[in-house]
Design a protein around this motif. Structure first.
Motif, PDB file in Angstrom:
ATOM      1  N   VAL A 138       0.960   6.169   4.737  1.00  0.00           N
ATOM      2  CA  VAL A 138       0.237   6.528   6.172  1.00  0.00           C
ATOM      3  C   VAL A 138       0.848   6.490   7.051  1.00  0.00           C
ATOM      4  CG1 VAL A 138      -2.131   6.171   4.884  1.00  0.00           C
ATOM      5  CG2 VAL A 138      -0.732   4.147   5.916  1.00  0.00           C
ATOM      6  N   ARG A 190      -5.829   7.762   6.835  1.00  0.00           N
ATOM      7  CA  ARG A 190      -5.979   8.941   6.028  1.00  0.00           C
ATOM      8  C   ARG A 190      -7.188   9.768   6.131  1.00  0.00           C
ATOM      9  NH1 ARG A 190      -5.800   4.512   1.059  1.00  0.00           N
ATOM     10  NH2 ARG A 190      -4.794   3.378   2.713  1.00  0.00           N
ATOM     11  N   ASP A 233       0.779  -1.164   0.025  1.00  0.00           N
ATOM     12  CA  ASP A 233       0.044  -0.144   0.176  1.00  0.00           C
ATOM     13  C   ASP A 233       1.016   1.384  -0.099  1.00  0.00           C
ATOM     14  OD1 ASP A 233      -2.521   1.385   0.158  1.00  0.00           O
ATOM     15  OD2 ASP A 233      -1.995   2.089   2.166  1.00  0.00           O
ATOM     16  N   ASP A 234       2.010   1.226   0.810  1.00  0.00           N
ATOM     17  CA  ASP A 234       2.840   2.458   0.795  1.00  0.00           C
ATOM     18  C   ASP A 234       3.485   2.647  -0.573  1.00  0.00           C
ATOM     19  OD1 ASP A 234       2.171   2.726   3.523  1.00  0.00           O
ATOM     20  OD2 ASP A 234       3.810   2.007   4.286  1.00  0.00           O
ATOM     21  N   ASP A 281       1.954   7.106  -6.809  1.00  0.00           N
ATOM     22  CA  ASP A 281       0.712   7.661  -6.959  1.00  0.00           C
ATOM     23  C   ASP A 281       0.907   9.295  -6.399  1.00  0.00           C
ATOM     24  OD1 ASP A 281      -0.422   5.928  -8.232  1.00  0.00           O
ATOM     25  OD2 ASP A 281      -2.099   5.675  -6.487  1.00  0.00           O
ATOM     26  N   GLY A 282       2.471   9.504  -5.858  1.00  0.00           N
ATOM     27  CA  GLY A 282       2.791  10.912  -5.342  1.00  0.00           C
ATOM     28  C   GLY A 282       2.147  11.314  -4.105  1.00  0.00           C
ATOM     29  N   ARG A 283       1.533  10.323  -3.373  1.00  0.00           N
ATOM     30  CA  ARG A 283       0.995  10.621  -2.165  1.00  0.00           C
ATOM     31  C   ARG A 283       2.023  10.248  -0.979  1.00  0.00           C
ATOM     32  NH1 ARG A 283      -4.253   7.338  -2.140  1.00  0.00           N
ATOM     33  NH2 ARG A 283      -2.922   5.943  -3.433  1.00  0.00           N
ATOM     34  N   GLU A 284       1.845  10.746   0.115  1.00  0.00           N
ATOM     35  CA  GLU A 284       2.673  10.192   1.369  1.00  0.00           C
ATOM     36  C   GLU A 284       1.972   8.873   1.862  1.00  0.00           C
ATOM     37  OE1 GLU A 284       5.267  11.852   3.120  1.00  0.00           O
ATOM     38  OE2 GLU A 284       5.170  13.315   1.234  1.00  0.00           O
ATOM     39  N   ARG A 324       1.118   4.072  -2.948  1.00  0.00           N
ATOM     40  CA  ARG A 324       0.936   5.672  -2.420  1.00  0.00           C
ATOM     41  C   ARG A 324       2.129   6.418  -3.135  1.00  0.00           C
ATOM     42  NH1 ARG A 324      -3.051   7.167   0.696  1.00  0.00           N
ATOM     43  NH2 ARG A 324      -2.096   8.967   1.542  1.00  0.00           N
ATOM     44  N   LEU A 325       3.432   6.039  -2.842  1.00  0.00           N
ATOM     45  CA  LEU A 325       4.241   6.921  -3.227  1.00  0.00           C
ATOM     46  C   LEU A 325       4.519   6.989  -4.881  1.00  0.00           C
ATOM     47  CD1 LEU A 325       7.326   5.287  -0.929  1.00  0.00           C
ATOM     48  CD2 LEU A 325       6.372   7.805  -0.985  1.00  0.00           C
TER      49      LEU A 325
END
Length: 118
Positions: free
Chosen positions: A48, A85, A36-37, A43-46, A40-41
């Motif tokens: 959790v 989130r 999941d992490d 997709d440019g997201r931090e 997220r990375l």
């Protein structure tokens, strides 16, 4: 006694919950979190926030079962099923996660917890 009174009484009656905690289970959860992490990375997201050092619960600490009240189980499930989130609304979401199933479990001293008839 009213239906509400019965539900509230059942929420505080202790019961037993079986514990099945293994290193393999903790590893599978850690792998899912890492996947999941990574997504997220990408997709440019931090990533959790997560509790560090996920590991199995030693059997010597809890044995084959734990005695808890339905309310304690529901509270833990409410906290566990809310995504970090959700930001500032996380506390409310945790509380709702607990309340929406408050009629689902019942405890009875000396027996395993079970789904209620409600």
């Amino acid at each position: 006694m009213t239906d509400t009174s019965v539900v509230l009484e059942n929420l505080v009656k202790p019961g037993h919950v079986q514990v099945a905690s293994t290193t393999a289970l903790a590893g599978a959860v850690a792998d899912a979190a890492a996947k999941d992490d990574k997504e997220r990375l990408e997709d440019g997201r931090e990533p959790v926030r997560r509790k560090p050092e996920l590991r199995r619960v030693p059997a010597v600490e809890v044995g084959q079962s734990v005695t808890v009240t339905p309310w304690e189980v529901l509270h833990a499930l409410g906290r566990a099923t809310v995504l970090s989130r959700q930001g500032a609304g996380r506390g409310l979401a945790e509380h709702w996660g607990c309340l929406k199933y408050c009629q689902a479990l019942e405890g009875s001293s000396g027996k395993y917890m079970k789904l209620s008839e409600w």
